[in-house]
Write an enzyme that holds these catalytic residues in place. Structure first.
Site, short mmCIF file in Angstrom:
data_model
loop_
_atom_site.label_atom_id
_atom_site.label_comp_id
_atom_site.label_asym_id
_atom_site.label_seq_id
_atom_site.Cartn_x
_atom_site.Cartn_y
_atom_site.Cartn_z
N ASP A 159 27.98 36.03 42.65
CA ASP A 159 27.39 35.27 43.76
C ASP A 159 26.05 35.91 44.13
O ASP A 159 25.94 37.14 44.25
CB ASP A 159 28.34 35.29 44.96
CG ASP A 159 27.98 34.26 46.02
OD1 ASP A 159 28.80 33.38 46.29
OD2 ASP A 159 26.86 34.35 46.58
N ASN A 215 36.09 26.84 49.41
CA ASN A 215 35.68 25.98 50.53
C ASN A 215 35.58 24.52 50.10
O ASN A 215 35.06 24.22 49.02
CB ASN A 215 34.32 26.44 51.04
CG ASN A 215 34.35 27.88 51.56
OD1 ASN A 215 35.35 28.32 52.11
ND2 ASN A 215 33.27 28.61 51.36
N GLN A 247 31.36 24.71 52.71
CA GLN A 247 30.95 24.46 51.33
C GLN A 247 29.46 24.10 51.29
O GLN A 247 29.01 23.24 52.06
CB GLN A 247 31.78 23.32 50.71
CG GLN A 247 31.49 23.11 49.23
CD GLN A 247 32.37 22.05 48.57
OE1 GLN A 247 33.10 21.33 49.26
NE2 GLN A 247 32.28 21.94 47.26
N HIS A 297 34.28 25.51 43.10
CA HIS A 297 34.19 26.91 42.66
C HIS A 297 35.15 27.74 43.49
O HIS A 297 35.45 27.38 44.64
CB HIS A 297 32.77 27.45 42.78
CG HIS A 297 32.16 27.25 44.14
ND1 HIS A 297 31.62 26.05 44.54
CD2 HIS A 297 32.04 28.09 45.19
CE1 HIS A 297 31.19 26.17 45.77
NE2 HIS A 297 31.43 27.39 46.20
N HIS A 329 35.72 31.60 44.97
CA HIS A 329 35.14 32.93 45.19
C HIS A 329 36.20 33.98 44.90
O HIS A 329 37.36 33.84 45.32
CB HIS A 329 34.74 33.09 46.66
CG HIS A 329 33.69 32.14 47.14
ND1 HIS A 329 32.39 32.52 47.33
CD2 HIS A 329 33.75 30.83 47.48
CE1 HIS A 329 31.68 31.48 47.78
NE2 HIS A 329 32.49 30.44 47.88
P1 AMP Z 1 30.28 27.75 49.11
O1 AMP Z 1 29.72 28.10 50.44
O2 AMP Z 1 31.75 27.96 48.97
O3 AMP Z 1 29.83 26.38 48.62
O4 AMP Z 1 29.67 28.82 48.12
C1 AMP Z 1 28.47 28.70 47.48
C2 AMP Z 1 28.11 30.09 47.05
O5 AMP Z 1 27.24 30.00 45.95
C3 AMP Z 1 27.39 30.91 48.13
O6 AMP Z 1 28.15 32.10 48.37
C4 AMP Z 1 26.02 31.22 47.51
O7 AMP Z 1 25.61 32.51 47.77
C5 AMP Z 1 26.29 31.02 46.02
N1 AMP Z 1 25.18 30.54 45.22
C6 AMP Z 1 24.37 29.49 45.48
N2 AMP Z 1 23.50 29.30 44.45
C7 AMP Z 1 23.80 30.26 43.53
C8 AMP Z 1 23.29 30.60 42.25
N3 AMP Z 1 22.27 29.92 41.71
N4 AMP Z 1 23.84 31.63 41.58
C9 AMP Z 1 24.86 32.33 42.12
N5 AMP Z 1 25.40 32.06 43.32
C10 AMP Z 1 24.88 31.04 44.02
#
Ligand code: AMP
Ligand code: ZN
Length: 144
Positions: free
Chosen positions: A37, A93, A100, A106, A108
């Protein structure tokens, strides 16, 4: 143009999962890619990305749903060995209100280190028995 196909074309996690955008990959098989992440909650925070596009858990196929926890367990076990974390949280999420931000399913995997940091925490409320009964009826009627 709006619509699911266009969403997939513009989906950053589709591109990362399928190798169109390079990433540091911790694990890959024919269905998933696991990356770090970019905004980690703790050292080693990883994301399990399916190679197929599903907006959230309500859309995920049975095949992917059956496999994702096995991948999560594999990654969590490896983190405990390799990073010295003592536990890990699996967080997933669904929807804006749930936090989300990327609408490609995805999971975590967040390593935990006995450092007192609050990562997945809430102030417990109380469960009202009457309210619970009402919710139970409504939810069981809403099940597909
Ligand atoms: P969510 O809030 O569950 O949708 O999680 C999205 C997660 O993706 C967040 O923790 C961001 O930090 C992470 N994220 C967004 N863009 C990228 C990316 N290009 N590479 C890696 N992590 C990312
Ligand atoms: Zn996608």
């Amino acid at each position: 143009m709006p619509g699911p196909e266009n969403e997939m074309e513009n989906c950053i996690f589709c591109k990362i999962a399928n190798g169109e955008i390079p990433s540091t990959t911790l694990y890959e098989d024919d269905m998933f890619r696991v990356i770090f992440d970019l905004g980690p909650a703790s050292k080693g925070h990883a994301l399990i990305l399916p190679k197929e596009h599903f907006a959230d858990v309500t859309e995920i196929s049975e095949e992917y749903a059956a496999k994702v926890l096995l991948v999560a367990a594999k990654i969590g076990k490896a983190m405990k060995k390799a990073l010295g974390c003592t536990g890990f949280n699996l967080v997933q999420n669904n929807g804006l209100s749930a936090g989300q931000t990327v609408f490609h399913f995805h999971m975590h995997v967040i390593p935990r280190y006995d450092d007192g940091s609050k990562i997945v925490a809430w102030d417990p409320g109380t469960l009202d028995p009457e309210e619970a009964k009402k919710m139970q009826k409504k939810i069981s009627e809403a099940l597909d």
